[in-house]
Design a protein around this motif. Structure first.
Motif, mmCIF file in Angstrom:
data_model
loop_
_atom_site.group_PDB
_atom_site.id
_atom_site.type_symbol
_atom_site.label_atom_id
_atom_site.label_comp_id
_atom_site.label_asym_id
_atom_site.label_seq_id
_atom_site.Cartn_x
_atom_site.Cartn_y
_atom_site.Cartn_z
ATOM 1 N N LYS A 456 32.248 17.640 -25.679
ATOM 2 C CA LYS A 456 31.095 17.573 -25.431
ATOM 3 C C LYS A 456 29.910 18.604 -26.314
ATOM 4 O O LYS A 456 30.644 19.395 -26.960
ATOM 5 N N LEU A 457 28.850 18.519 -26.135
ATOM 6 C CA LEU A 457 27.957 19.524 -26.744
ATOM 7 C C LEU A 457 27.804 20.787 -25.715
ATOM 8 O O LEU A 457 26.872 20.976 -24.880
ATOM 9 N N LYS A 458 29.063 21.639 -25.578
ATOM 10 C CA LYS A 458 29.140 22.724 -24.634
ATOM 11 C C LYS A 458 28.280 23.708 -24.616
ATOM 12 O O LYS A 458 27.559 24.117 -23.703
ATOM 13 N N GLU A 459 27.796 24.145 -25.843
ATOM 14 C CA GLU A 459 26.737 25.219 -26.088
ATOM 15 C C GLU A 459 25.372 24.745 -25.453
ATOM 16 O O GLU A 459 24.726 25.452 -24.648
ATOM 17 N N ILE A 460 25.073 23.332 -25.532
ATOM 18 C CA ILE A 460 23.676 23.027 -25.232
ATOM 19 C C ILE A 460 23.872 22.830 -23.596
ATOM 20 O O ILE A 460 22.868 22.979 -22.805
ATOM 21 N N GLN A 468 18.373 26.094 -15.723
ATOM 22 C CA GLN A 468 18.331 25.201 -14.474
ATOM 23 C C GLN A 468 17.705 23.889 -14.735
ATOM 24 O O GLN A 468 17.026 23.249 -14.119
ATOM 25 N N ILE A 469 18.319 23.459 -15.802
ATOM 26 C CA ILE A 469 18.165 21.926 -16.139
ATOM 27 C C ILE A 469 19.401 21.098 -15.986
ATOM 28 O O ILE A 469 20.229 21.539 -16.389
ATOM 29 N N ALA A 470 19.447 20.134 -15.358
ATOM 30 C CA ALA A 470 20.655 18.883 -15.132
ATOM 31 C C ALA A 470 20.894 18.768 -16.489
ATOM 32 O O ALA A 470 20.264 18.132 -17.282
ATOM 33 N N PRO A 471 22.195 19.191 -16.758
ATOM 34 C CA PRO A 471 22.950 18.798 -17.988
ATOM 35 C C PRO A 471 22.768 17.224 -18.404
ATOM 36 O O PRO A 471 22.695 16.305 -17.943
ATOM 37 N N ASN A 472 22.021 16.899 -19.571
ATOM 38 C CA ASN A 472 21.783 15.572 -19.929
ATOM 39 C C ASN A 472 21.963 15.447 -21.373
ATOM 40 O O ASN A 472 21.895 16.365 -22.349
#
Length: 527
Positions: A456-460, A468-472
């Motif tokens: 994944k793009l783990k840093e992002i 507090q943004i749902a990972p997308n």
């Protein structure tokens, strides 16, 4: 030498000026640039994408200290290379890009590769971008670029030559003129007196001081000063110096340490956002700022004593002027305590990476040159991985592009034949330039490619969670990297343990081609 097409004369000129390797891709608009390459005795490395050619030339320049040269075509060729040009501009690298351009664009439309303003586009990511309208102009611009690389801050230069001019007959280039020397401070008496009076002097070394590590280490020993380096300056201070804080300026409470100094000497560093990750350095004492770039001497850090000088020349004179006994205000205990605290922070922020770093460092020779990409593995490693010598870890610090590591490492390996070179990339960024595996295989480079695959793009993802943004859009389907490597003709291995990883790296350094070594978070738990 008799008259011949200008493209051939340019190749002979570059060879006479010390250029032995060019990275690029030929096309119908720049074939005349290729007419003289073999005759001049220059090696050409065929990239798979112009961005890769630019990164290879960048990696070559960082490895050798000489100019990295790329040949590209009009329009899309130059545009494809512009990311690499911006990276080299940002990181002070001697990248020279030579391209063709159309003869006329104002009155003629619909031409192949046509742009509205090719010169202007390149200027946005270069120190300068100019069009050579004739042979004399081309020769003068090449000499200007090489001269400025030697005397000023290293920045990308772009020269374009109209297609008809490249093919027109031209006399040979004139003989090279002697290169000027970079500026050196006329006097260091003021700085030596300030240093002699300080009890807690603190040096901060950036990449601009990498060529003067002997003087830097001698200064630290003679004055009893503490030190930090930027990421690009790692290896300037001895890693076992008991008063060296390391490349940990980005730790938030490093500002408290810096505030406790009674004199700060910042040498060869922009003190940029990507060095500090905060707005201010944190110093309260006077700062001596030494840089070859006047703009750095007049920035927000407001040096009390700005010095326009080459870092090596300044430190050599300062060392000769210092005869005071060492300062006594710093202790090895406070440095060890700070470094241990910061290492624990990094381990908590990016769990599982540091044990793998330690295993890799133990397996690699001290003279290994590392090229890393924008990946969490490198973000952690460049803070805690001590370097025995400067200029041996290269990263896309400023511009911060993905896809840098593999092609830049190819350029570095070409520039240092027989010496160990390693690439470190993440699973997402690797796919930006993985086609350059073909170049590495063609060249038979014994290049370990350490591929950090966390899926994944783990840093992002982490940044989204902190905000507090749902990972997308942070998970992408990966290919079978090992099968892909083998399809290109490269080696491929997925170690199960840290000891397997060390063995794989050792074998890859002795192989007759590149090896993709897949690393996953599970490695850190292995024995």
């Amino acid at each position: 030498m008799s008259e011949r097409p200008l493209g051939a004369q340019m190749s002979h000129m570059l060879k006479a000026r010390g250029v032995d390797t060019i990275f690029g891709i030929p096309g119908v608009h720049n074939v005349e640039m290729y007419r003289g390459i073999e005759e001049a005795g220059i090696t050409h490395v065929l990239a798979r994408h112009e961005q890769g050619a630019g990164f290879m030339a960048d990696g070559y320049a960082r490895a050798t200290g000489r100019a990295g040269v790329a040949y590209v075509i009009t329009g899309p060729g130059l545009l494809n290379a512009m990311t690499a040009m911006g990276q080299a501009w940002s990181d002070s690298v001697s990248l020279l890009v030579l391209s063709s351009c159309l003869d006329e664009t104002a009155s003629v439309q619909g031409q192949l590769h046509q742009m509205r303003d090719q010169e202007g586009a390149a200027a946005t990511v270069s120190d300068w971008s100019h069009t050579a309208r004739d042979a004399d102009g081309a020769f003068a611009l090449i000499d200007r670029a090489l001269g400025e690389f030697a005397t000023l801050r290293k920045r990308t230069k772009h020269i374009q030559v109209p297609i008809a001019v490249l093919g027109a007959s031209a006399a040979p280039a004139p003989d090279a003129m002697p290169l000027a020397q970079p500026p050196v401070a006329a006097s260091v008496e003021r700085e030596a007196a300030l240093l002699a009076a300080a009890k807690r002097p603190l040096f901060i070394f950036g990449g601009g001081a990498a060529g003067a590590s002997d003087a830097a280490r001698a200064l630290l020993q003679r004055t009893g000063a503490a030190s930090f380096t930027t990421y690009a300056g790692r290896g300037i201070a001895a890693p076992d110096d008991p008063l060296h804080f390391g490349a940990l300026l980005a730790r938030p409470d490093s500002a408290q340490v810096i505030a406790s100094a009674d004199l700060v000497l910042a040498i060869g560093t922009e003190l940029a956002e990507v060095d500090l990750w905060r707005d201010v350095l944190g110093h309260e004492a006077p700062m001596i700022r030494v840089d070859i770039d006047p703009q750095s001497l007049n920035d927000r850090h407001r040096a009390a004593y700005p010095v326009l000088s080459d870092a090596g020349g300044f430190m050599g004179r300062l060392l000769a002027a210092c005869d005071a006994p060492p300062a006594t205000g710093w202790s090895g205990a406070e440095v060890r305590e700070a470094r241990a605290k910061w290492r624990a922070e990094i381990d908590a922020e990016r769990p599982g990476i540091l044990p793998i770093c330690d295993a890799l460092r133990a397996a690699l020779p001290d003279d290994t040159m590392v090229y890393s990409d924008m990946t969490q593995f490198a973000y952690a490693a460049k803070e805690i991985w001590p370097m025995a010598r400067p200029g041996h870890w290269h990263h896309p610090f400023g511009f911060g592009t993905l896809g840098y590591a593999l092609p830049a490492a190819i350029g570095g390996a070409v520039g240092r034949p027989g010496l160990p070179t390693v690439a470190i990339a993440g699973d997402y960024g690797f796919q930006y330039s993985l086609q350059e595996l073909g170049t590495a295989v063609e060249l038979g480079l014994p290049l370990p490619i350490l591929l950090w695959d966390n899926g994944k793009l783990k840093e992002i993802e982490d940044a989204m969670v902190r905000s507090q943004i749902a990972p997308n859009a942070v998970v992408a389907r990966n290919p079978d990297f090992l099968a892909l490597a083998r399809a290109y003709g490269a080696g491929a291995v997925a170690p199960a343990t840290l000891s397997d990883l060390q063995e794989a790296v050792g074998a890859a350094l002795k192989a007759d081609g590149p090896t993709v070594i897949l690393m996953t978070p599970a490695l850190s738990a292995s024995s």
